[in-house]
Structures are given as structure tokens and as C-alpha cells.
Design a protein around this motif. Structure first.
Motif, PDB file in Angstrom:
ATOM      1  N   VAL A  85       0.848  -1.188   0.000  1.00  0.00           N
ATOM      2  CA  VAL A  85       0.000   0.000   0.000  1.00  0.00           C
ATOM      3  C   VAL A  85       0.882   1.236   0.000  1.00  0.00           C
ATOM      4  O   VAL A  85       1.873   1.310   0.738  1.00  0.00           O
ATOM      5  CB  VAL A  85      -0.934   0.026   1.228  1.00  0.00           C
ATOM      6  CG1 VAL A  85      -1.748   1.326   1.254  1.00  0.00           C
ATOM      7  CG2 VAL A  85      -1.853  -1.182   1.241  1.00  0.00           C
ATOM      8  N   GLN A  86       0.511   2.199  -0.802  1.00  0.00           N
ATOM      9  CA  GLN A  86       1.156   3.504  -0.778  1.00  0.00           C
ATOM     10  C   GLN A  86       0.077   4.566  -0.627  1.00  0.00           C
ATOM     11  O   GLN A  86      -0.996   4.459  -1.230  1.00  0.00           O
ATOM     12  CB  GLN A  86       1.973   3.743  -2.049  1.00  0.00           C
ATOM     13  CG  GLN A  86       3.180   2.824  -2.145  1.00  0.00           C
ATOM     14  CD  GLN A  86       4.045   3.098  -3.343  1.00  0.00           C
ATOM     15  OE1 GLN A  86       3.547   3.568  -4.365  1.00  0.00           O
ATOM     16  NE2 GLN A  86       5.323   2.809  -3.239  1.00  0.00           N
ATOM     17  N   ARG A 107       5.306  -4.927   4.937  1.00  0.00           N
ATOM     18  CA  ARG A 107       6.030  -5.471   6.101  1.00  0.00           C
ATOM     19  C   ARG A 107       6.553  -4.329   6.970  1.00  0.00           C
ATOM     20  O   ARG A 107       7.705  -4.317   7.390  1.00  0.00           O
ATOM     21  CB  ARG A 107       7.193  -6.361   5.655  1.00  0.00           C
ATOM     22  CG  ARG A 107       6.799  -7.532   4.767  1.00  0.00           C
ATOM     23  CD  ARG A 107       7.969  -8.469   4.538  1.00  0.00           C
ATOM     24  NE  ARG A 107       7.696  -9.450   3.511  1.00  0.00           N
ATOM     25  CZ  ARG A 107       8.009  -9.320   2.227  1.00  0.00           C
ATOM     26  NH1 ARG A 107       8.617  -8.207   1.827  1.00  0.00           N
ATOM     27  NH2 ARG A 107       7.728 -10.260   1.354  1.00  0.00           N
ATOM     28  N   GLY A 108       5.723  -3.353   7.202  1.00  0.00           N
ATOM     29  CA  GLY A 108       6.122  -2.169   7.954  1.00  0.00           C
ATOM     30  C   GLY A 108       5.950  -0.924   7.107  1.00  0.00           C
ATOM     31  O   GLY A 108       5.796  -1.001   5.886  1.00  0.00           O
ATOM     32  N   GLU A 109       5.967   0.212   7.762  1.00  0.00           N
ATOM     33  CA  GLU A 109       5.738   1.484   7.073  1.00  0.00           C
ATOM     34  C   GLU A 109       6.979   2.348   7.084  1.00  0.00           C
ATOM     35  O   GLU A 109       7.667   2.467   8.098  1.00  0.00           O
ATOM     36  CB  GLU A 109       4.593   2.249   7.730  1.00  0.00           C
ATOM     37  CG  GLU A 109       4.307   3.606   7.086  1.00  0.00           C
ATOM     38  CD  GLU A 109       3.173   4.359   7.766  1.00  0.00           C
ATOM     39  OE1 GLU A 109       2.014   4.024   7.492  1.00  0.00           O
ATOM     40  OE2 GLU A 109       3.471   5.256   8.574  1.00  0.00           O
ATOM     41  N   ARG A 122      11.945  15.187   4.778  1.00  0.00           N
ATOM     42  CA  ARG A 122      12.540  14.298   5.786  1.00  0.00           C
ATOM     43  C   ARG A 122      12.003  12.884   5.597  1.00  0.00           C
ATOM     44  O   ARG A 122      10.878  12.690   5.151  1.00  0.00           O
ATOM     45  CB  ARG A 122      12.223  14.796   7.200  1.00  0.00           C
ATOM     46  CG  ARG A 122      12.805  16.176   7.510  1.00  0.00           C
ATOM     47  CD  ARG A 122      12.527  16.583   8.966  1.00  0.00           C
ATOM     48  NE  ARG A 122      12.968  17.927   9.259  1.00  0.00           N
ATOM     49  CZ  ARG A 122      14.204  18.225   9.662  1.00  0.00           C
ATOM     50  NH1 ARG A 122      15.103  17.254   9.798  1.00  0.00           N
ATOM     51  NH2 ARG A 122      14.541  19.483   9.921  1.00  0.00           N
ATOM     52  N   PHE A 123      12.827  11.907   5.995  1.00  0.00           N
ATOM     53  CA  PHE A 123      12.515  10.498   5.782  1.00  0.00           C
ATOM     54  C   PHE A 123      12.576   9.729   7.091  1.00  0.00           C
ATOM     55  O   PHE A 123      13.528   9.873   7.867  1.00  0.00           O
ATOM     56  CB  PHE A 123      13.501   9.888   4.780  1.00  0.00           C
ATOM     57  CG  PHE A 123      13.646  10.680   3.509  1.00  0.00           C
ATOM     58  CD1 PHE A 123      12.759  10.508   2.458  1.00  0.00           C
ATOM     59  CD2 PHE A 123      14.661  11.623   3.370  1.00  0.00           C
ATOM     60  CE1 PHE A 123      12.882  11.239   1.290  1.00  0.00           C
ATOM     61  CE2 PHE A 123      14.802  12.363   2.208  1.00  0.00           C
ATOM     62  CZ  PHE A 123      13.904  12.176   1.160  1.00  0.00           C
ATOM     63  N   SER A 124      11.570   8.886   7.327  1.00  0.00           N
ATOM     64  CA  SER A 124      11.572   8.067   8.537  1.00  0.00           C
ATOM     65  C   SER A 124      12.662   7.005   8.496  1.00  0.00           C
ATOM     66  O   SER A 124      13.012   6.422   9.522  1.00  0.00           O
ATOM     67  CB  SER A 124      10.211   7.392   8.736  1.00  0.00           C
ATOM     68  OG  SER A 124       9.965   6.441   7.704  1.00  0.00           O
ATOM     69  N   SER A 125      13.205   6.730   7.318  1.00  0.00           N
ATOM     70  CA  SER A 125      14.272   5.742   7.164  1.00  0.00           C
ATOM     71  C   SER A 125      15.622   6.275   7.639  1.00  0.00           C
ATOM     72  O   SER A 125      16.630   5.570   7.557  1.00  0.00           O
ATOM     73  CB  SER A 125      14.382   5.332   5.696  1.00  0.00           C
ATOM     74  OG  SER A 125      14.733   6.457   4.890  1.00  0.00           O
ATOM     75  N   ASN A 126      15.644   7.524   8.116  1.00  0.00           N
ATOM     76  CA  ASN A 126      16.875   8.187   8.563  1.00  0.00           C
ATOM     77  C   ASN A 126      17.825   8.502   7.412  1.00  0.00           C
ATOM     78  O   ASN A 126      19.011   8.783   7.641  1.00  0.00           O
ATOM     79  CB  ASN A 126      17.608   7.354   9.626  1.00  0.00           C
ATOM     80  CG  ASN A 126      16.819   7.265  10.922  1.00  0.00           C
ATOM     81  OD1 ASN A 126      16.191   8.239  11.342  1.00  0.00           O
ATOM     82  ND2 ASN A 126      16.841   6.104  11.555  1.00  0.00           N
ATOM     83  N   ALA A 127      17.319   8.455   6.189  1.00  0.00           N
ATOM     84  CA  ALA A 127      18.113   8.918   5.056  1.00  0.00           C
ATOM     85  C   ALA A 127      18.332  10.424   5.201  1.00  0.00           C
ATOM     86  O   ALA A 127      17.539  11.120   5.845  1.00  0.00           O
ATOM     87  CB  ALA A 127      17.390   8.617   3.748  1.00  0.00           C
TER      88      ALA A 127
END
Length: 241
Positions: A85-86, A107-109, A122-127
Motif C-alpha cells: 500500500v502507498q 512489512r512495515g511502514e 525528511r525520511f523516517s528511514s533516517n536517510a
């Protein structure tokens, strides 16, 4: 059976790392106007191949306009393998969509935040965060933004459109080439649609092909992604909105 197909191109984006990138926001020319299509619920038949195995899946795009805000949700579901899902949410302006938050759930957001007050993405992936450019879109909103640009102003074969596109790990400017209007034989029936392509930028990049139907206010009736390794995901409109 192969793993669930990607809804949008895989992450191969370069992230701006220099501090000066955070202030490079200004555009030298006004942004073109965009008229996003009205709310719609599109259902797709997904055909594809992954690691040499063919598959079929179900897809849908839910597009909602409410005042000066929008919501978009794309889901692809494969039997026994779950779904991807996006989502994209934001506001509307004369230049079209202004994303605020993009999420990719599998498998997670992982989420991307467009912070217009600070001029950053900003990115939740810490990029590493990057500068937010005027007209920036995410990996889902770009389809509706292109529809709005085509709806606002007729384009001819050979024209190009470009704007910043953010995924969940970076952002960069994508260049789209307007192709011819083609007659498509879709599960929903025969539909004339304008082809728009983002060509691979290098050997490992993804070919993105999109078809927008003028008779449906340029809603996307076909989305086809071809990976460098030969994997393909082809979303074909199954039912008219």
C-alpha cells in the motif's frame, strides 16, 4: 510464486548531502498550472513477471478531493503473498498537488514528510534530508500530478515535463517525455490514452510507462514498470470509474 510486485519504481535515488542543498528551493520560472482529475476509484488487473515467474494480482487507486485537500491510496494485492500500500496526502494549489506525507507500507511502514515551512523533505528511514523544491511530488502523487498537468494544458508528442520526486530514501528531479496517443485494449474496454515515459537514467534504473485517458479527465488507465533485471509490473484498468 514470486514476491508481490512493486507499485512504483524501486528506490535508487541519490540524496543531497551538502548543507547548501537545503536552501536551493527557488525556481527561475513559474510552475505550470495543473487541474487534477475529480475523485475516482480505479480498479486494475495487474499482470507481471518476477524472477522468471509470471503472476496476476489485483490493484486499486482511490483518489479523493475534499476542498483544498487530497488523499490518494494505491494498493496491489497478491493471493497468499499479501499486499503493498502507498498513500499520499496533502493540499492543492494552482500548480497542482502539494504533498505533505507519503507512506509506503509493506512489512512495515516508511514515510516521507514534506516540510514546507522549513523547505526540507525528511525520511523516517533516517536517510539524509534534502531540499524541498517547488512542484515536488512523491512516488504516488506524481501520477495524479501528471494527470493534472495534461488536463490543464494540451501536450504534444516530444514535450517534456520535469519535477522533483521523493521516495522513502531520497529525492531527485525526474524527467517525463510525452509520447503519442495510443489505442489501448484494456480489460475495461478500448480506450485512447496518452503515453508518458520516464526513461532509465542508468543501467540499473527502472523504465516507467504511464497512459492517461483524455476521455476520463486524464486519469491513469495503465501503469507499467520494467526493472533492469527484466521484472515487469503492468497495471491495466479493469473497470471504468
Amino acid at each position: 510464486m514470486a514476491q508481490a510486485p512493486a507499485v512504483v519504481p524501486t528506490e535508487q535515488l541519490a540524496s543531497a548531502s551538502a548543507p547548501t542543498a537545503l536552501v536551493e528551493r527557488a525556481t527561475t520560472t513559474p510552475l505550470p498550472a495543473a487541474h487534477p482529475p475529480p475523485s475516482a476509484h480505479l480498479v486494475y488487473e495487474v499482470q507481471g513477471a518476477a524472477k522468471g515467474l509470471r503472476y496476476q494480482a489485483d490493484g486499486e487507486l482511490i483518489w479523493k478531493l475534499q476542498g483544498d485537500r487530497y488523499e490518494a491510496r494505491m494498493e496491489v494485492k497478491m493471493f497468499l503473498l499479501g499486499s503493498r500500500v502507498q498513500t499520499s496526502t496533502g493540499t492543492l494549489g494552482p500548480e497542482g498537488l502539494r504533498p505533505e506525507r507519503f507512506a509506503d507500507i509493506r512489512r512495515g511502514e516508511r514515510a516521507t514528510h514534506f516540510e514546507r515551512d522549513t523547505g526540507r523533505i525528511r525520511f523516517s528511514s533516517n536517510a539524509p534530508e534534502v531540499a524541498l523544491q517547488d512542484g515536488a511530488q512523491d512516488r504516488l502523487s506524481l501520477f495524479l500530478q501528471l494527470a493534472g498537468l495534461l488536463q490543464a494544458s494540451p501536450r504534444k508528442e516530444g514535450d517534456t515535463l520535469s519535477f522533483q520526486v521523493a521516495g522513502t530514501g531520497g529525492a531527485e528531479t525526474w524527467r517525463f517525455e510525452v509520447g503519442p496517443e495510443e489505442a489501448l485494449a484494456l480489460p475495461a474496454g478500448d480506450i485512447a490514452a496518452r503515453r508518458v515515459v520516464r526513461h532509465p537514467r542508468d543501467t540499473y534504473d527502472t523504465l516507467v510507462e504511464m497512459w492517461f485517458a483524455p476521455s476520463l479527465q486524464h486519469l491513469p488507465v495503465r501503469l507499467r514498470l520494467t526493472q533492469a533485471n527484466g521484472d515487469v509490473a503492468d497495471q491495466l484498468l479493469r473497470a471504468l470509474p
